[in-house]
Design a protein around this motif. Structure first.
Motif, PDB file in Angstrom:
ATOM      1  N   ILE A 311       4.623  23.369  21.484  1.00 55.98           N
ATOM      2  CA  ILE A 311       5.276  21.798  21.183  1.00 55.98           C
ATOM      3  C   ILE A 311       6.710  22.264  21.047  1.00 55.98           C
ATOM      4  CG2 ILE A 311       5.200  19.779  19.898  1.00 55.98           C
ATOM      5  CD1 ILE A 311       2.198  20.801  19.136  1.00 55.98           C
ATOM      6  N   GLY A 312       7.593  21.607  21.844  1.00 51.94           N
ATOM      7  CA  GLY A 312       8.948  21.498  21.642  1.00 51.94           C
ATOM      8  C   GLY A 312       9.363  20.158  22.154  1.00 51.94           C
ATOM      9  N   PRO A 313      10.705  20.034  22.112  1.00 50.32           N
ATOM     10  CA  PRO A 313      11.473  19.018  22.881  1.00 50.32           C
ATOM     11  C   PRO A 313      11.435  18.865  24.325  1.00 50.32           C
ATOM     12  CG  PRO A 313      12.938  20.496  21.948  1.00 50.32           C
ATOM     13  CD  PRO A 313      11.603  21.120  21.496  1.00 50.32           C
ATOM     14  N   THR A 314      11.432  18.045  24.947  1.00 53.78           N
ATOM     15  CA  THR A 314      11.443  18.056  26.393  1.00 53.78           C
ATOM     16  C   THR A 314      12.513  18.985  26.843  1.00 53.78           C
ATOM     17  OG1 THR A 314      12.817  16.287  26.402  1.00 53.78           O
ATOM     18  CG2 THR A 314      10.524  15.814  26.722  1.00 53.78           C
ATOM     19  N   ARG A 315      13.757  19.026  26.133  1.00 54.85           N
ATOM     20  CA  ARG A 315      14.692  20.052  26.688  1.00 54.85           C
ATOM     21  C   ARG A 315      14.473  21.405  26.141  1.00 54.85           C
ATOM     22  NH1 ARG A 315      19.486  22.298  24.534  1.00 54.85           N
ATOM     23  NH2 ARG A 315      19.284  21.273  22.704  1.00 54.85           N
ATOM     24  N   ILE A 316      13.466  21.840  26.825  1.00 53.94           N
ATOM     25  CA  ILE A 316      12.968  23.311  26.351  1.00 53.94           C
ATOM     26  C   ILE A 316      13.161  24.124  27.637  1.00 53.94           C
ATOM     27  CG2 ILE A 316      11.718  23.197  24.165  1.00 53.94           C
ATOM     28  CD1 ILE A 316       9.243  23.217  26.152  1.00 53.94           C
ATOM     29  N   ASP A 317      13.345  25.409  27.454  1.00 55.63           N
ATOM     30  CA  ASP A 317      13.286  26.299  28.618  1.00 55.63           C
ATOM     31  C   ASP A 317      12.201  26.684  29.146  1.00 55.63           C
ATOM     32  OD1 ASP A 317      14.225  28.349  30.208  1.00 55.63           O
ATOM     33  OD2 ASP A 317      15.459  29.641  28.997  1.00 55.63           O
ATOM     34  N   TYR A 318      11.938  25.801  30.244  1.00 56.04           N
ATOM     35  CA  TYR A 318      10.482  26.031  30.778  1.00 56.04           C
ATOM     36  C   TYR A 318      10.519  27.291  31.416  1.00 56.04           C
ATOM     37  CZ  TYR A 318      10.256  20.838  29.827  1.00 56.04           C
ATOM     38  OH  TYR A 318      10.126  19.559  29.419  1.00 56.04           O
ATOM     39  N   SER A 319      11.342  27.916  32.134  1.00 57.18           N
ATOM     40  CA  SER A 319      11.258  28.865  32.952  1.00 57.18           C
ATOM     41  C   SER A 319      11.088  30.096  32.196  1.00 57.18           C
ATOM     42  CB  SER A 319      12.607  29.145  33.745  1.00 57.18           C
ATOM     43  OG  SER A 319      13.751  29.628  33.008  1.00 57.18           O
ATOM     44  N   ARG A 320      11.450  29.906  30.735  1.00 59.39           N
ATOM     45  CA  ARG A 320      11.079  31.195  29.794  1.00 59.39           C
ATOM     46  C   ARG A 320       9.698  30.955  29.111  1.00 59.39           C
ATOM     47  NH1 ARG A 320      13.653  32.001  24.359  1.00 59.39           N
ATOM     48  NH2 ARG A 320      11.502  32.332  23.741  1.00 59.39           N
ATOM     49  N   LEU A 321       9.570  29.887  28.612  1.00 53.37           N
ATOM     50  CA  LEU A 321       8.435  29.494  27.938  1.00 53.37           C
ATOM     51  C   LEU A 321       6.997  29.689  28.671  1.00 53.37           C
ATOM     52  CD1 LEU A 321      10.171  28.878  25.321  1.00 53.37           C
ATOM     53  CD2 LEU A 321       9.162  26.717  25.115  1.00 53.37           C
ATOM     54  N   ILE A 322       7.155  28.945  29.949  1.00 50.90           N
ATOM     55  CA  ILE A 322       5.887  29.238  30.608  1.00 50.90           C
ATOM     56  C   ILE A 322       5.417  30.517  30.814  1.00 50.90           C
ATOM     57  CG2 ILE A 322       4.805  28.569  32.883  1.00 50.90           C
ATOM     58  CD1 ILE A 322       6.509  26.052  32.830  1.00 50.90           C
ATOM     59  N   PRO A 323       6.399  31.318  31.114  1.00 49.46           N
ATOM     60  CA  PRO A 323       5.660  32.886  31.082  1.00 49.46           C
ATOM     61  C   PRO A 323       5.377  33.427  29.822  1.00 49.46           C
ATOM     62  CG  PRO A 323       7.709  32.670  32.307  1.00 49.46           C
ATOM     63  CD  PRO A 323       7.524  31.341  31.862  1.00 49.46           C
ATOM     64  N   ASP A 324       6.076  32.968  28.939  1.00 50.77           N
ATOM     65  CA  ASP A 324       5.585  33.255  27.505  1.00 50.77           C
ATOM     66  C   ASP A 324       4.243  32.930  27.120  1.00 50.77           C
ATOM     67  OD1 ASP A 324       8.099  34.556  27.002  1.00 50.77           O
ATOM     68  OD2 ASP A 324       9.084  32.943  25.559  1.00 50.77           O
ATOM     69  N   VAL A 325       3.995  31.644  27.399  1.00 51.57           N
ATOM     70  CA  VAL A 325       2.704  31.113  26.881  1.00 51.57           C
ATOM     71  C   VAL A 325       1.645  31.742  27.673  1.00 51.57           C
ATOM     72  CG1 VAL A 325       1.388  29.068  26.835  1.00 51.57           C
ATOM     73  CG2 VAL A 325       3.719  28.979  26.349  1.00 51.57           C
ATOM     74  N   GLU A 326       1.824  31.999  29.021  1.00 50.26           N
ATOM     75  CA  GLU A 326       1.038  32.552  29.885  1.00 50.26           C
ATOM     76  C   GLU A 326       0.459  33.954  29.308  1.00 50.26           C
ATOM     77  OE1 GLU A 326       2.195  32.573  33.871  1.00 50.26           O
ATOM     78  OE2 GLU A 326       0.269  32.006  34.973  1.00 50.26           O
ATOM     79  N   TYR A 327       1.699  34.795  29.291  1.00 51.91           N
ATOM     80  CA  TYR A 327       1.289  36.129  28.978  1.00 51.91           C
ATOM     81  C   TYR A 327       0.466  36.224  27.554  1.00 51.91           C
ATOM     82  CZ  TYR A 327       1.994  40.732  27.295  1.00 51.91           C
ATOM     83  OH  TYR A 327       1.816  42.076  26.690  1.00 51.91           O
ATOM     84  N   LEU A 328       0.773  35.231  26.675  1.00 52.02           N
ATOM     85  CA  LEU A 328       0.251  35.439  25.506  1.00 52.02           C
ATOM     86  C   LEU A 328      -1.269  35.147  25.545  1.00 52.02           C
ATOM     87  CD1 LEU A 328       2.162  35.552  22.591  1.00 52.02           C
ATOM     88  CD2 LEU A 328       0.448  34.001  22.073  1.00 52.02           C
ATOM     89  N   THR A 329      -1.653  34.101  26.248  1.00 53.86           N
ATOM     90  CA  THR A 329      -2.973  33.502  26.265  1.00 53.86           C
ATOM     91  C   THR A 329      -3.690  34.680  27.213  1.00 53.86           C
ATOM     92  OG1 THR A 329      -1.988  32.389  28.086  1.00 53.86           O
ATOM     93  CG2 THR A 329      -3.431  31.133  26.358  1.00 53.86           C
ATOM     94  N   ASP A 330      -3.240  35.185  28.214  1.00 58.87           N
ATOM     95  CA  ASP A 330      -3.733  36.349  28.708  1.00 58.87           C
ATOM     96  C   ASP A 330      -4.074  37.423  27.854  1.00 58.87           C
ATOM     97  OD1 ASP A 330      -3.612  35.953  31.734  1.00 58.87           O
ATOM     98  OD2 ASP A 330      -3.024  38.376  31.619  1.00 58.87           O
ATOM     99  N   MET A 331      -2.995  37.807  26.863  1.00 54.08           N
ATOM    100  CA  MET A 331      -3.179  39.003  26.109  1.00 54.08           C
ATOM    101  C   MET A 331      -4.323  38.697  25.150  1.00 54.08           C
ATOM    102  SD  MET A 331      -1.714  41.883  25.675  1.00 54.08           S
ATOM    103  CE  MET A 331      -2.729  43.027  24.958  1.00 54.08           C
ATOM    104  N   VAL A 332      -4.271  37.519  24.818  1.00 52.62           N
ATOM    105  CA  VAL A 332      -5.246  37.109  23.864  1.00 52.62           C
ATOM    106  C   VAL A 332      -6.823  37.179  24.457  1.00 52.62           C
ATOM    107  CG1 VAL A 332      -6.636  34.993  22.524  1.00 52.62           C
ATOM    108  CG2 VAL A 332      -3.940  35.589  22.160  1.00 52.62           C
TER     109      VAL A 332
END
Lengths: 346, 346
Positions: A311-332
């Motif tokens: 959860i962040g402000p609309t002005r977040i770095d989608y291009s970085r965060l999306i892979p981040d979240v994706e990787y993390l859920t993957d890993m989990v």
DNA sequence: TGTTAGCACTCTAAACACACGAGTGCTAAA
DNA sequence: TTTAGCACTCGTGTGTTTAGAGTGCTAACA
């Protein structure tokens, strides 16, 4: 709706300028970057405004992306790059450290993601409605207290401590075991009911009545095992984002977990793809209208799944965060399968 | 150091005006309240400033309490009143709801306190260095995974899931049980060492080698059981307090738990009274210099204790929060004793 | 017809001056 | 020892001005 190539370039440039700087951008700056004259860009931007992709705070300010603008950017224009190997290794180490229980791994992942993204995170534990109770163990601790451990078919472990009125003797253990075997083992957690519990208890003989607290506790554990639970971590991170006008409203929203849970589970059901992204006004609650939510699902066992999100402000770095979240859920998901998977032949 | 009665009255009035309003107060307003003339009050306030009990932001502003001023107020001037019965009942219900495990009760209490006080809270789980392992249970879950449950003499329960390379047969169980009985049962958690683990493992025969992961996991559980762990809850509440100039520094401080843990356990040892209160500059870290910390200890079993505390701006309502924290730790102690106490004869 | 240069217009943010008022310290009188 | 009075300080709020960034529109250009 599809935009002309030039409009897309302009939209992308506006988003990519605004995300890191937080400053509106005008035609002149874009002119240098894109090569078209400032007047052309002005015309285009004016149209993008009318179409709802851009906004301006006041007549003579530069443009900023609207929720719709971010949405178009995320869907059509954004480039994401996978995480660096070093990053991956670091994250994996953080995820592996300490946690040795499905719930803890999941909870821990929320903290890791919060640190990684400098945002708040939401994590739900899996709810497997079809899970059944596969094992119940009673471990006497002191004379009158015992630890109750419950395992479900989907791999969830719950435990609690329980005190009863008399010493835990073999008779108690027997009675308890019989009732457990008859009513609880193989029962679906979703089907445990207050009535059933009442019935079992009311059928107890007087000398068996002492097991009542154990049964109540077991019932509670079963219920818990079937319920999804939401955690929020790293709320504090949000204060470092200057975008929020009134953060306290959002904070309060995050504190009372129910609405957030509903939002997350609604998304789980609405969209069966792995990720869902809700940008600004796309969120269903007005408390979230200045925020974006990036959610990703992880599998737990065969039937259950949970969600991890940022959860962040609309002005977040989608291009970085999306892979981040994706990787993390993957890993989990991988960690869970690796440590607790049913699949014993690997 | 003791102040004249009039100075005490003035100091108390300043504190009691500043805490709810956040506004500095001048001689004129105090004059109306206290009956002395404004000039007298000015003289007194000027002295209180020199003595370090009051501060002013700039020459012509009213006075506000300094850390030292709050300290004097808390120690000598403050009136606290016990909690209302209705409040107590509500809190008790919240504390009792759900949690059925010592750790969970403690963690939950942190959340309850955060809501109650609208501040951040810190909670440490008890560290009982003298605790010993009283029971270890191995519960097979699937063919190759098992749940490991560990109980300590002080009533702590830890569990984890563990996977081994071969099927968990009777041989494995036997080997494990023998080693556990010989090396782990009755061992003090504080004395578990990496070397000891290595030794045990290196002494394993080839056919017993498969238990290695179980032993490692057990060792980890034992270590965890002896360590105190700190949670922080309700950080988000702090943003609603306007007092903080740069909240993000504090947030970051709260996020990395180690320093906070050190602070709390240092206080546990320094002062053996039940509560300790650290006001503003009395905190050992500059990140906390605008904050106050109200800590209170709860007992866990015979030898262990943990801490529950509130973190808020120096301008908090000490007279309300101190009884709040006190009641809550009390209640937690009572709950723990009631549910998990060794004392079986009640 | 699409693009661009130029210009008048709008609006914000920063800088400045100014007055007001809250509060002080100091002195002298009660 | 207390108090009244007075001059002084400083922050806040207000109004004004200015600079600059950005716009929309129009007319010329390719």
């Amino acid at each position: 709706m599809s935009l002309s190539q030039r409009k897309e370039k302009i939209l992308a440039a506006v988003v990519e300028h605004y995300i890191p700087t937080g400053e509106p951008i005008g035609s002149k700056a874009l002119c240098e970057e894109l090569g078209f004259s400032s007047a052309t860009i002005r015309n285009e931007m004016s149209e993008l405004c009318e179409l709802g992709f851009l906004e301006q705070k006041h007549t003579s300010s530069g443009r900023i992306p609207s929720s719709k603008g971010y949405r178009y950017y995320v869907d059509n224009l954004m480039n994401t790059s996978p995480l660096e190997d070093i990053e991956c290794a670091k994250l994996e180490a953080m995820l592996r450290s300490g946690a040795k229980t499905p719930e803890k791994i999941i909870e821990n992942a929320g903290g890791v993601l919060a640190r990684l993204t400098n945002c708040a995170t939401v994590i739900t534990t899996p709810a497997d409605k079809s899970a059944s109770i596969s094992k119940v163990e009673l471990i006497p601790a002191t004379a009158k207290t015992a630890v109750l451990v419950l395992l479900t078919s989907s791999g969830i472990i719950k435990n609690c401590v329980c005190r009863i009125d008399i010493d835990i003797n073999d008779n108690i253990k027997d009675t308890f075991k019989k009732i457990v075997d008859k009513y609880f083992i193989k029962a679906r957690v979703a089907e445990l009911s207050e009535e059933m519990l009442e019935e079992i208890i009311s059928a107890l003989g007087t000398e068996d009545y002492a097991v009542k607290p154990l049964l109540s506790a077991l019932y509670e554990l079963g219920r818990e095992a079937g319920e999804s639970k939401a955690f929020v971590r790293g709320e504090g991170n949000l204060i470092s984002h200057s975008d929020y006008a009134n953060l306290s409203e959002l904070m309060e929203f995050l504190q009372q977990r129910e609405q957030l849970s509903r939002l997350v589970s609604f998304e789980e059901n609405r969209d069966n793809s792995r990720m869902s992204i809700l940008i600004g006004s796309e969120n269903y609650f007005h408390e979230m209208e200045d925020s974006s939510l990036i959610l990703s699902r992880y599998a737990f066992g065969d039937n259950a799944m949970g969600t991890i999100g940022v959860i962040g402000p609309t002005r977040i770095d989608y291009s970085r965060l999306i892979p981040d979240v994706e990787y993390l859920t993957d890993m989990v998901g991988r960690l869970l399968a690796e440590n607790f998977g049913d699949n014993d032949n690997n």
